[in-house]
Design a protein around this motif. Structure first.
Motif, short mmCIF file in Angstrom:
data_model
loop_
_atom_site.label_atom_id
_atom_site.label_comp_id
_atom_site.label_asym_id
_atom_site.label_seq_id
_atom_site.Cartn_x
_atom_site.Cartn_y
_atom_site.Cartn_z
N ILE A 160 0.84 -1.21 0.00
CA ILE A 160 0.00 0.00 0.00
C ILE A 160 0.87 1.25 0.00
O ILE A 160 0.60 2.23 -0.67
CB ILE A 160 -0.88 0.08 1.27
CG1 ILE A 160 -1.56 -1.24 1.59
CG2 ILE A 160 -1.88 1.19 1.14
CD1 ILE A 160 -2.27 -1.19 2.94
N SER A 161 1.94 1.20 0.81
CA SER A 161 2.85 2.36 0.84
C SER A 161 4.25 1.88 1.20
O SER A 161 4.43 0.79 1.74
CB SER A 161 2.38 3.38 1.87
OG SER A 161 2.47 2.83 3.16
N GLY A 162 5.24 2.72 0.91
CA GLY A 162 6.62 2.40 1.24
C GLY A 162 7.22 1.39 0.28
O GLY A 162 6.61 1.03 -0.74
N GLY A 163 8.42 0.96 0.60
CA GLY A 163 9.10 0.00 -0.26
C GLY A 163 10.08 -0.84 0.54
O GLY A 163 10.62 -0.37 1.55
N VAL A 164 10.25 -2.07 0.14
CA VAL A 164 11.18 -2.95 0.86
C VAL A 164 12.00 -3.76 -0.12
O VAL A 164 11.57 -4.02 -1.24
CB VAL A 164 10.42 -3.96 1.77
CG1 VAL A 164 9.99 -3.31 3.06
CG2 VAL A 164 9.25 -4.61 1.07
N GLU A 165 13.18 -4.13 0.35
CA GLU A 165 13.95 -5.11 -0.42
C GLU A 165 13.57 -6.47 0.12
O GLU A 165 13.53 -6.66 1.33
CB GLU A 165 15.43 -4.88 -0.19
CG GLU A 165 15.97 -3.85 -1.15
CD GLU A 165 17.48 -3.74 -1.07
OE1 GLU A 165 18.12 -4.59 -0.43
OE2 GLU A 165 17.99 -2.78 -1.64
N VAL A 166 13.30 -7.40 -0.77
CA VAL A 166 12.92 -8.73 -0.28
C VAL A 166 13.84 -9.82 -0.80
O VAL A 166 14.31 -9.76 -1.93
CB VAL A 166 11.46 -9.10 -0.62
CG1 VAL A 166 10.48 -8.50 0.35
CG2 VAL A 166 11.12 -8.74 -2.04
N ASP A 167 14.05 -10.78 0.07
CA ASP A 167 14.82 -11.95 -0.30
C ASP A 167 13.81 -13.00 -0.75
O ASP A 167 13.03 -13.51 0.05
CB ASP A 167 15.59 -12.42 0.94
CG ASP A 167 16.33 -13.71 0.69
OD1 ASP A 167 16.18 -14.28 -0.40
OD2 ASP A 167 17.06 -14.15 1.60
N ALA A 206 15.55 -4.92 3.81
CA ALA A 206 15.75 -3.49 4.07
C ALA A 206 14.44 -2.76 3.80
O ALA A 206 13.56 -3.28 3.11
CB ALA A 206 16.85 -2.94 3.16
N GLY A 207 14.33 -1.55 4.35
CA GLY A 207 13.19 -0.72 4.05
C GLY A 207 12.02 -0.89 5.01
O GLY A 207 12.13 -1.57 6.03
N GLU A 208 10.92 -0.25 4.62
CA GLU A 208 9.76 -0.21 5.48
C GLU A 208 8.54 -0.10 4.58
O GLU A 208 8.59 0.63 3.58
CB GLU A 208 9.86 1.03 6.36
CG GLU A 208 9.37 0.83 7.75
CD GLU A 208 9.57 2.10 8.57
OE1 GLU A 208 9.13 2.08 9.70
OE2 GLU A 208 10.11 3.10 8.07
#
Ligand SMILES: Nc1ncnc2c1ncn2[C@@H]1O[C@H](COP(=O)(O)OP(=O)(O)OP(=O)(O)O)[C@@H](O)[C@H]1O
Length: 900
Positions: A160-167, A206-208
């Motif tokens: 919905i909002s923000g961004g993350v790095e995903v494994d 990383a990220g939120e």
């Protein structure tokens, strides 16, 4: 529950407002009541495991494993050779053993499964508009997830909002993290590659971000994959493998002895062929150690349960024994050696030391306090303890910023990066825009070009300022305080909000430094002392300042004046060979300002030297080192999901002392396995030597023991005492000896010498004494016939009963002797193992039944002994135990002499 109740989302990539509508939810998440209702409709968010055939198949497995097949073969041979009774007895043995093993393995499995409760994953969600922590299994479609670095994605969700790095490696095998963000709309390509979706089983590195759940449990992509793959079997531990090997070796020897007995019995001793055949089979059955393996599995499982109760949850049975041989513990500092309860004790600005117990009196201190509160993600009582302490201190200094205000001010955030040791935010402050930064003093200083004056203006940073600042920080660090430098700058009029952290964290104005105290945990000093006596090396690997780390290490007893301290930077310059040399030369070391890569290098180097390494970690980047160490230890409270997953053991209390307790428990389990092996092996001599006498004498000496009597001992009287030995309390001195070497055999020559040589031969001599005394006092002379119908038959029956009871009596002595490997019985207390006392009571009752109940007398060929005969048996246990006690005494003396 009706299908109508279910909300459906056909296309998780449709526009967000449609997603919310279809999932009947909002940006603020579900209400708690709606979530509870949906939980009933959708069921828990977990993967249902297909069991590998259920208990029927497991039980069948107990009848068909190779050792059981060997016994079946023996039963058939016995029946075919005419001894139906023996055949049936062997079948009874197989059945009893199978049930016994089945129950033990089930118990072991349950013990491991019960651990899932301790490891239950939690997720942050919005319920009733507020942020709550719920168990991941309670998530439902429509829930709004709050994700940050280190979190495992608990369900399939749309950002919905923000961004993350995903494994994504669990799902796609892709090892590079991928960036996923709410504004990366992309309706083409495969679902797993969609850049605005997150999938269960992956993790944020990383990220939120915030995301709305659209599928849970078996409806997730992971669920689909899990449904395809079968449950993986339980991994066999090295100990179990070793014991299996030994069991096979003994089985082979038993078969060999049986086969060898055949010609000796038939030709040398002149037994009828059928009888010789039966004895051969009996010998074989008695010596096949089919019960050994499940007993060991159970001992490991009991260890797992004990550990979990003590705060250390291990994920594999085999970890228990690995723990026992831990030679080096690499531990971090914050939260493990210390309490992770930070309190700001000192602060400094250009105007000098700051009075922390009153509102700020000068602009420089107000500026410092404001930056501390803005560049922060905690509130007064929750969040990262370092940041909580800063919030509290800024409050006392008169700067109160609520999380809501902070969110309104914030234009951008650059997360705390443990490798950089820096965090910064860009915030509005009235009509100005400012960068607020905090981090390790060296890093902040290296990015600062100006310094804040007492009046709140800035001037160029001089060499003298730098020297003053470094002097102040060293003084704080030497007191064991944790340091954070605070800095910031105002953005120029036309300057855009920096998109990269390098652009934000440059040309900073140094505001000052804050020092906080994190008291050592009180139990740690004792645990460190135990490590020292147990020959376990301790290495501190921390992100903190070298002086801070050294002082805390000194306070808990790890470091002395001359302990070597290396920073991450210094380590980077070392070659592999130099690092190896360093690790070899020092027992205790401190690696400060280290990075996760440092942990990995250290783990590798120590393992290459043959050490069994336990390594703690809590961050995402620690995962590789946790996997690489023999025992990766993650923090249950402060650690991230990623670290917990990569680890072998999770500490539910984050406490260093718990690691040491776990090592002790591991040593104890290994020891106990050895104890019951000694006990089980010791009876071989008093069972086999009588047969040899019979054979060597060419049958002139009658058989001292019948086959069914042997079975009654091995599979009746001895079972419970052996199990009880697996539950022995820790032996004194357990933590006074060096760790076991990697791969050291559970069964060694010394142990066999003790079991077969000392305990076994002593028992054989005593038992034969009882046998001959009964025969001779009954009027028997060498060569006199004893078969059914002969005058001396009853005397012989009495004499074999004496052998049977003699072995039982000697094994009581052996049980007490096996309770310790080195310590005296007095040191542990003769009655401290209640289970063993019950086991022995059972043993005596079982033996009494075998010799007194007529039908059993008939089956086992026994007779009630006389009082005089019983009196002869009385000293047997004392003699067996006493000789072993003397032997242990001499061993202790030899060790003491060697030590001086
Ligand atoms: N939230 C934060 N924001 C900015 N800087 C921080 C923050 N937390 C820690 N630091 C800085 O980074 C340094 C290292 O902290 P980090 O949390 O990586 O190590 P640590 O927890 O002390 O070490 P360990 O747990 O490995 O013993 C700290 O000494 C401090 O200067």
């Amino acid at each position: 529950m009706t299908v109508r109740d279910e909300v459906e989302l056909e296309n998780p990539q449709e526009p967000l407002d449609r997603v919310f509508r279809d999932l009947r939810t909002r940006r603020e998440g579900l209400t708690a009541r709606e979530a509870a209702r949906r939980l009933l409709v959708y069921g828990p968010n977990e993967l249902t495991r297909r069991r590998g055939g259920g208990w029927g198949r497991e039980l069948l497995g107990q009848f068909t494993h190779p050792l059981a097949l060997l016994l079946w073969l023996a039963a058939v041979l016995a029946a075919v050779s005419g001894s139906l009774a023996l055949g049936l007895a062997i079948v009874a043995v197989i059945v009893l053993n199978a049930i016994f093993a089945f129950v033990q393995e089930r118990q072991a499995e349950r013990a491991v499964e019960a651990l899932a409760v301790y490891l239950a994953a939690k997720s942050k969600v919005l319920r009733d508009g507020t942020r709550v922590l719920v168990e991941a299994r309670e998530l439902v479609p429509g829930d709004v997830l709050l994700l940050e670095e280190g979190d495992r994605v608990p369900a399939d969700a749309r950002l919905i909002s923000g961004g993350v790095e995903v494994d994504l490696s669990t799902l796609t095998g892709e090892s590079m993290p991928a960036y996923r963000a709410a504004d990366l709309l992309d309706g083409t390509g495969p679902l797993l590659q969609a850049r605005d979706l997150l999938f269960s089983g992956t993790s944020c590195t990383a990220g939120e971000a915030r995301a709305v759940v659209f599928a849970t449990g078996m409806h997730t992509e992971l669920g689909r994959i899990a449904a395809l793959s079968q449950r993986v079997g339980r991994e066999e531990s090295p100990l179990e493998r070793q014991v299996k090997r030994v069991a096979w070796l003994i089985a082979a020897v038993a078969v060999g002895a049986g086969v060898a007995f055949l010609p000796i019995g038939a030709l040398v001793a002149g037994l009828p062929l059928a009888d010789a055949f039966n004895f051969a089979i009996g010998l074989l059955v008695a010596n096949v150690p089919e019960g050994l393996l499940p007993t060991i599995t159970l001992a490991l499982a009991v260890g797992v349960r004990v550990l979990a109760r003590g705060g250390a949850v291990v994920k594999r049975l085999s970890a228990v024994e690995t723990l026992g041989s831990t030679a080096v513990i690499c531990t971090d500092k914050t939260g493990t050696l210390t309490q992770n309860r930070m309190r700001v004790t000192d602060a400094w600005t250009c105007a000098g030391p700051v009075a922390l117990d009153q509102p700020a009196a000068i602009p420089a201190v107000t500026r410092l306090a404001a930056a501390m509160a803005e560049c922060n993600n905690a509130d007064l009582d929750s969040g990262d303890p370092t940041e909580v302490a800063l919030m509290r201190a800024s409050g006392t200094l008169g700067v109160v910023v609520t999380p809501r205000e902070r969110e309104r001010h914030r234009l951008r955030q650059f997360h705390f990066d443990p490798a950089l040791r820096l965090m910064s935010t860009v915030d509005t402050e009235g009509d100005r825009r400012v960068v607020n930064a905090k981090g390790g003093p060296e890093v902040v200083l290296s990015r600062a070009t100006r310094i804040l004056t007492p009046e709140g203006r800035s001037r160029a940073l001089t060499e003298q300022d730098r020297a003053d600042f470094i002097g102040i920080t060293r003084g704080y660090a030497a007191r064991g305080l944790r340091l954070l430098a605070i800095a910031g700058r105002e953005l120029g009029d036309g300057e855009p909000v920096p998109a990269r952290r390098e652009d934000a964290e440059r040309d900073l104005v140094l505001y000052g430094v804050v020092a906080m105290f994190d008291p050592p945990r009180p139990e740690v000093a004792g645990a460190v002392a135990r490590c020292h006596t147990a020959g376990i090396r301790l290495i501190v690997v921390t992100g903190d300042h070298p002086l801070t780390a050294t002082e805390i290490a000194r306070q808990v007893g790890i470091a002395r004046e001359d302990t070597t301290v290396l920073t991450g930077e210094q380590l980077e310059k070392l070659s592999e060979a130099e690092l190896d040399r360093l690790l070899r030369a020092h027992r205790e070391l401190i690696f400060a300002r280290s990075s996760p890569e440092v942990k990995l290098r250290i783990a590798d180097a120590l393992r290459a030297e043959g050490n069994v390494v336990a390594m703690t970690g809590d961050g995402v980047n620690d995962a590789p080192a946790l996997r690489r160490a023999d025992i990766g230890v993650a923090m249950g409270v402060a650690g991230t999901d990623v670290a917990r997953e990569a680890s072998t053991m999770v500490l539910t209390d984050d406490n260093f002392a718990t690691i040491v307790t776990a090592v002790q428990a591991g040593r104890q389990v290994f020891d106990n396995v050895r104890k019951f092996i000694v006990y089980i092996f010791a009876h071989a001599m008093p069972e086999v030597i009588p047969f040899l006498l019979f054979a060597i004498s060419g049958g002139k000496i009658p058989l001292p023991l019948t086959v069914l009597q042997i079975l009654a001992i091995d599979l009746g009287t001895e079972t419970l005492p052996a199990l009880a030995l697996g539950r022995e309390p820790a032996e004194p001195g357990l933590m006074d000896r060096p760790p076991r070497r990697r791969g050291e055999n559970v069964i060694d020559a010394g142990m066999l010498g003790r079991a077969w040589g000392l305990l076994g031969v002593t028992s054989a001599v005593l038992v034969l004494g009882g046998f001959f005394f009964t025969l001779l006092s009954g009027g028997w002379r060498l060569g006199a016939p004893v078969e059914d119908g002969a005058a001396l038959h009853h005397v012989w029956v009495q004499a074999t009963t004496m052998t049977f009871l003699g072995i039982v009596a000697c094994q009581i002595g052996t049980a007490f002797a096996s309770r310790t490997q080195l310590a005296s019985l007095r040191a542990i207390g003769p009655f401290s193992n209640r289970l063993l006392l019950w086991g022995i009571a059972f043993e005596l009752a079982f033996a009494a039944l075998v010799v007194t109940v007529p039908p059993l007398q008939y089956v086992f060929g026994t007779a009630v002994p006389s009082w005089q005969q019983l009196l002869i048996l009385l000293p047997f246990p004392v003699v067996v135990w006493g000789l072993d006690e003397l032997w242990r005494w001499s061993l202790r003396h030899r060790h003491a002499r060697a030590a001086t």
